[in-house]
Design an enzyme around this catalytic site. Structure first.
Site, PDB file in Angstrom:
ATOM      1  N   GLU A 173      -5.155  -8.774   0.909  1.00  0.00           N
ATOM      2  CA  GLU A 173      -5.772  -8.449   2.045  1.00  0.00           C
ATOM      3  C   GLU A 173      -7.250  -8.072   1.616  1.00  0.00           C
ATOM      4  O   GLU A 173      -7.499  -7.389   0.824  1.00  0.00           O
ATOM      5  CB  GLU A 173      -5.105  -7.088   2.615  1.00  0.00           C
ATOM      6  CG  GLU A 173      -3.851  -7.144   3.197  1.00  0.00           C
ATOM      7  CD  GLU A 173      -3.416  -6.005   3.971  1.00  0.00           C
ATOM      8  OE1 GLU A 173      -4.235  -5.281   4.386  1.00  0.00           O
ATOM      9  OE2 GLU A 173      -2.096  -5.686   4.080  1.00  0.00           O
TER      10      GLU A 173
ATOM     11  N   GLU B 244       0.788  -1.224  -0.062  1.00  0.00           N
ATOM     12  CA  GLU B 244      -0.026   0.060   0.125  1.00  0.00           C
ATOM     13  C   GLU B 244       0.800   1.248   0.081  1.00  0.00           C
ATOM     14  O   GLU B 244       0.750   2.226   0.869  1.00  0.00           O
ATOM     15  CB  GLU B 244      -0.871   0.088   1.435  1.00  0.00           C
ATOM     16  CG  GLU B 244      -1.819  -1.057   1.459  1.00  0.00           C
ATOM     17  CD  GLU B 244      -2.842  -1.099   2.373  1.00  0.00           C
ATOM     18  OE1 GLU B 244      -2.800  -0.194   3.222  1.00  0.00           O
ATOM     19  OE2 GLU B 244      -3.829  -1.893   2.469  1.00  0.00           O
TER      20      GLU B 244
HETATM   21  C1  BG6 Z   1      -4.452  -2.342   5.818  1.00  0.00           C
HETATM   22  C2  BG6 Z   1      -2.793  -2.335   6.124  1.00  0.00           C
HETATM   23  O1  BG6 Z   1      -4.571  -1.412   5.011  1.00  0.00           O
HETATM   24  O2  BG6 Z   1      -5.200  -2.260   6.719  1.00  0.00           O
HETATM   25  C3  BG6 Z   1      -2.581  -2.842   7.570  1.00  0.00           C
HETATM   26  O3  BG6 Z   1      -2.212  -2.917   5.166  1.00  0.00           O
HETATM   27  C4  BG6 Z   1      -3.658  -2.391   8.570  1.00  0.00           C
HETATM   28  O4  BG6 Z   1      -1.174  -2.715   8.023  1.00  0.00           O
HETATM   29  C5  BG6 Z   1      -5.024  -2.896   7.973  1.00  0.00           C
HETATM   30  O5  BG6 Z   1      -3.572  -3.218   9.866  1.00  0.00           O
HETATM   31  C6  BG6 Z   1      -6.144  -2.418   9.050  1.00  0.00           C
HETATM   32  O6  BG6 Z   1      -6.036  -1.296   9.350  1.00  0.00           O
HETATM   33  P1  BG6 Z   1      -6.903  -0.529  10.480  1.00  0.00           P
HETATM   34  O7  BG6 Z   1      -6.685   1.065  10.231  1.00  0.00           O
HETATM   35  O8  BG6 Z   1      -8.303  -0.882  10.313  1.00  0.00           O
HETATM   36  O9  BG6 Z   1      -6.391  -0.782  11.812  1.00  0.00           O
END
Ligand code: BG6
Length: 462
Positions: free
Chosen positions: A365, A166
């Site tokens: 993801e 990202e």
């Molecule tokens: C993704 C990232 O965008 O979101 C992760 O790659 C991150 O590193 C995940 O933990 C969840 O993010 P958040 O902001 O909901 O804690």
């Protein structure tokens, strides 16, 4: 079974080094921007939980790999921490880091879990941030040296490499919206950071290819499909397209086509915000594009033409070109405050099929962060996260449809394996297939979704 996936489909999850490993005394790790920022102001972090703690995977990885097996992983992604391998970002290597990552990788392979390794997950070594981080070309060179070192150390066993996770997020967080260090608001600097991340990626790809290792190299991008409020209103459509240029095509285009989007370049030129670049650098970007795209998908972006006069800064910002639009029919994850729109994952894949040469890709993801999951524990102490199973089914159904329609999708990785530390949100929202009890020595317990995921992986469908 309603949905069967292609033979050899990758089932697993993604984690990152800085969010899971933790630090222990004498591990030799250097500080990165998160260690520093937390020390400077712990109150910025949810419940004041910092990056030292995390889920202590550094000391628990052997048992954690068994839990990955128990939850159906045939592959997983983590990241090497730059500041663990090079405590100062460059110069001397930390031998304890080499031993740790060697053992971690070997243990994964011995358990039939293919390691996918990412090189940069938001974790700039502090010593390099002190000379400007991604704004400085010296840091690009330090990154390329770090990447080369990783390929040489681990490339005999690791066959899937990623240059960044990202890359738009450090731009947004660090230089536009203040949720990463150095938390400044300056679009000109943001543009330089973004450009250098793309340059660093291309240079690392070149080094990887020059080493003639037998594997693939790619990038992980978070894609937010941008939907106009009214597809028949040219102003809404134009605004959505610019949002897409800022947040998606800014990295998709250089990574896959080796060029930057024309509309974005012309907008930045008009502002006199083009980065400091050379023709030679542009040629490197042009010639060194990725083999494999990882797509992180969480939520769409809904856009309307700029209507409010409100500005986030007296200097130019991306938000000067569009307004966010709240779709009245949206379904929300109330804990994270993100819209859940399953079809968005399909739209991302179709876009890659139709506009990016159907390059091999995978969902790297996708997931649902929920606060206060302990309340869903049953009498045996297992969290019954049926909402997560529904979330997974909804998205996987659309991934399946995209595959049926010819998209070149190789796998599905969930965010995340075990609940982990998520930057400023720390442990607020839990995303794991496995829970981590912070009050009970970080005890791990597989959630209902973890057992469900194992079944899906074993049957290669659901
Ligand atoms: C993704 C990232 O965008 O979101 C992760 O790659 C991150 O590193 C995940 O933990 C969840 O993010 P958040 O902001 O909901 O804690």
């Amino acid at each position: 079974m309603n949905y069967r996936f292609p033979e050899g489909f990758w089932w697993g999850s993604a984690i990152s080094g800085p969010q899971t490993e933790g630090r222990i005394k004498d591990d030799g790790k250097g500080d990165n921007i998160w260690d520093h920022w937390y020390r400077e102001d712990p109150s910025l972090f949810f419940d004041q939980v910092g990056p030292e703690e995390t889920s202590a995977v550094y000391s628990h990885y052997k048992e954690d790999i068994q839990l990955m097996k128990a939850t159906g992983h045939n592959s997983m992604r983590t990241s090497i921490q730059w500041s663990r391998l090079f405590p100062e970002g460059r110069g001397d290597i930390n031998p304890k880091a080499v031993a740790f990552y060697n053992d971690y990788i070997d243990e994964l392979i011995a358990n039939d879990i293919e390691p996918f390794i990412n090189l940069y997950h938001f974790d700039m070594p502090l010593a390099l941030q002190e000379i400007g981080g991604w704004e400085n070309k010296e840091v690009v060179e330090a990154y390329v040296n770090y990447a080369k070192t990783c390929f040489e150390l681990f490339g005999d066993r690791v066959k899937k490499w990623f240059t960044h996770n990202e890359p738009i997020v450090p731009v947004e967080g660090g230089y536009l919206y203040k949720f990463h260090y150095p938390a400044v608001v300056d679009m000109k600097r943001a543009v330089q950071v973004a450009y250098h991340e793309s340059l660093a990626s291309a240079k690392a790809i070149k080094v990887y290819r020059d080493l003639n290792l037998d594997g693939e190299i790619g990038i992980i991008l978070n894609l937010t499909p941008s939907y106009p409020r009214d597809a028949n209103n040219p102003e809404d459509v134009k605004a959505a397209s610019l949002a897409d240029a800022f947040f998606n095509r800014s990295f998709l285009d250089p990574a896959i086509r080796g060029i930057f989007p024309e509309d974005l370049v012309s907008l930045l030129k008009d502002l006199d915000y083009l980065p400091d670049y050379t023709a030679e650098e542009l040629a490197i970007i042009k010639e060194n594009t990725i083999d494999l795209l990882g797509i992180n998908y969480y939520q769409p972006r809904r856009i309307k033409q700029k209507e409010s006069s409100e500005r986030l800064s007296d200097k130019p910002m991306p938000d000067d070109y569009f307004d966010n639009y709240i779709w009245p029919d949206r379904k929300m994850n109330p804990y994270r405050g993100w819209e859940i729109y399953e079809k968005g994952i399909y739209d991302c894949l179709i876009n890659v099929r139709d506009h990016y040469g159907n390059i091999p890709c995978f969902i790297s993801e996708n997931g649902m962060g929920v606060e206060g999951e302990a309340k869903f524990k049953n009498a045996d102490g297992m969290i019954e996260d049926d909402y997560r199973i529904d979330f997974l089914k909804g998205h996987l159904t659309y991934v399946h449809q995209a595959i049926e329609e010819g998209c070149n999708v190789k796998g599905y990785h969930l965010w995340t394996c075990m609940d982990n530390w998520s930057w400023m949100n720390a442990y607020k929202n839990r995303y794991g297939l496995i829970s981590v009890d912070l009050d009970n020595d970080k005890k791990r317990t597989i959630k209902k979704s973890g057992y469900w995921f194992k079944e899906v992986s074993d049957r290669n469908g659901f």
